[in-house]
Write an enzyme that holds these catalytic residues in place. Structure first.
Site, PDB file in Angstrom:
ATOM      1  N   CYS A   1       3.217  -4.627   6.616  1.00  0.00           N
ATOM      2  CA  CYS A   1       2.974  -4.528   5.180  1.00  0.00           C
ATOM      3  C   CYS A   1       4.223  -4.032   4.462  1.00  0.00           C
ATOM      4  CB  CYS A   1       1.817  -3.557   4.915  1.00  0.00           C
ATOM      5  SG  CYS A   1       0.250  -4.071   5.679  1.00  0.00           S
TER       6      CYS A   1
ATOM      7  N   HIS B   1       0.832  -1.203   0.000  1.00  0.00           N
ATOM      8  CA  HIS B   1       0.000   0.000   0.000  1.00  0.00           C
ATOM      9  C   HIS B   1       0.866   1.252   0.000  1.00  0.00           C
ATOM     10  CE1 HIS B   1       0.943   0.689   4.231  1.00  0.00           C
ATOM     11  NE2 HIS B   1       0.447  -0.494   4.575  1.00  0.00           N
TER      12      HIS B   1
END
Length: 249
Positions: A165, A157
């Site tokens: 992430c 992202h």
């Protein structure tokens, strides 16, 4: 005289401290956010730019896409299939942020970024992400589940913030997201994302000898080697608790 001597001592002490602990000059903050808002505006801006750049490389937007991540180098590679068949490297992006050390993600909350073989399909895309744009890697996959590993919402992202992430800057995730979305819309059932701790070459694997995760990394290495030889993403399956890597058909 005593005051001068005291001043001299104080100045000397300050100078010594300055040598030991030099003043920290804060790095300029990068422009992490894009001025564009909404997936429609992002597509309208990025699509013509990507088409032009891909055309220069004899590639096209919507071609089958493949992503490789190398945690140690902090880079994400974006590959597209050429008209001739093999995949060609379109762009290499620096990963703005990831968390944890080398090694796979094991459980929810360990703040480790995953290593392994993942698939991104249309359901994994989130154009309304709080982190500008995102796509879910699909952790835990069948291998992770067989090993009892837990975790959720492990993504690639924007926004350059990570608690497990792989975070990119906003302009970079826009290019990656639009490319992945175009490939899926053109009929690719899923975009493979292979996350490696490092490039598992013979030399680098030799340096990993004796590491607690050496055997796991050895199980990832065949996928890297197969792609390096053929420039086609290998087929990955899971049998019991083992990755099975075979050349693309």
């Amino acid at each position: 005289m005593r005051r001068l001597l005291a001043l001299f001592v104080a100045c000397g002490a300050f100078a010594w401290l300055a040598l030991q602990y030099p003043p920290q000059i804060p790095a300029p903050k990068p422009d992490l956010r894009s001025p564009r808002t909404g997936i429609g505006e992002i597509r309208a801006y990025q699509t013509p730019k990507l088409r032009a750049a891909m055309a220069e490389a004899d590639l096209h937007l919507g071609a089958p896409t493949y992503i490789r991540i190398f945690k140690e180098e902090k880079i994400l590679e974006l590959w597209l299939q050429s008209e001739a068949g093999p995949y060609a490297l379109f762009r290499t992006y620096p990963i703005c942020n990831h968390s944890g050390a080398l090694g796979p993600k094991l459980k929810e909350g360990d703040r480790q970024s995953p290593e392994g073989f993942y698939r991104v399909d249309k359901a994994a895309l989130n154009p309304n992400s709080s982190y500008h744009l995102s796509f879910n890697l699909g952790f835990p996959n069948a291998y992770d589940r067989a090993k009892g590993r837990t975790g959720s919402y492990l993504m690639v992202h924007g926004d350059c913030v990570s608690v497990g992430c792989y975070a990119m800057t906003d302009p970079m995730i826009e290019e990656i997201y639009v490319t992945v979305e175009a490939a899926l819309n053109a009929g690719q059932p899923f975009v493979p994302v292979h996350a490696f701790p490092f490039r598992p070459t013979e030399a680098r694997m030799a340096r990993a000898a004796g590491h607690p995760w050496e055997s796991y990394w050895q199980s990832l290495a065949p996928a890297y080697g197969t792609f390096e030889q053929s420039r086609r993403p290998p087929h990955i399956s899971v049998q019991r608790d083992r990755y099975i890597v075979s050349p693309a058909s």
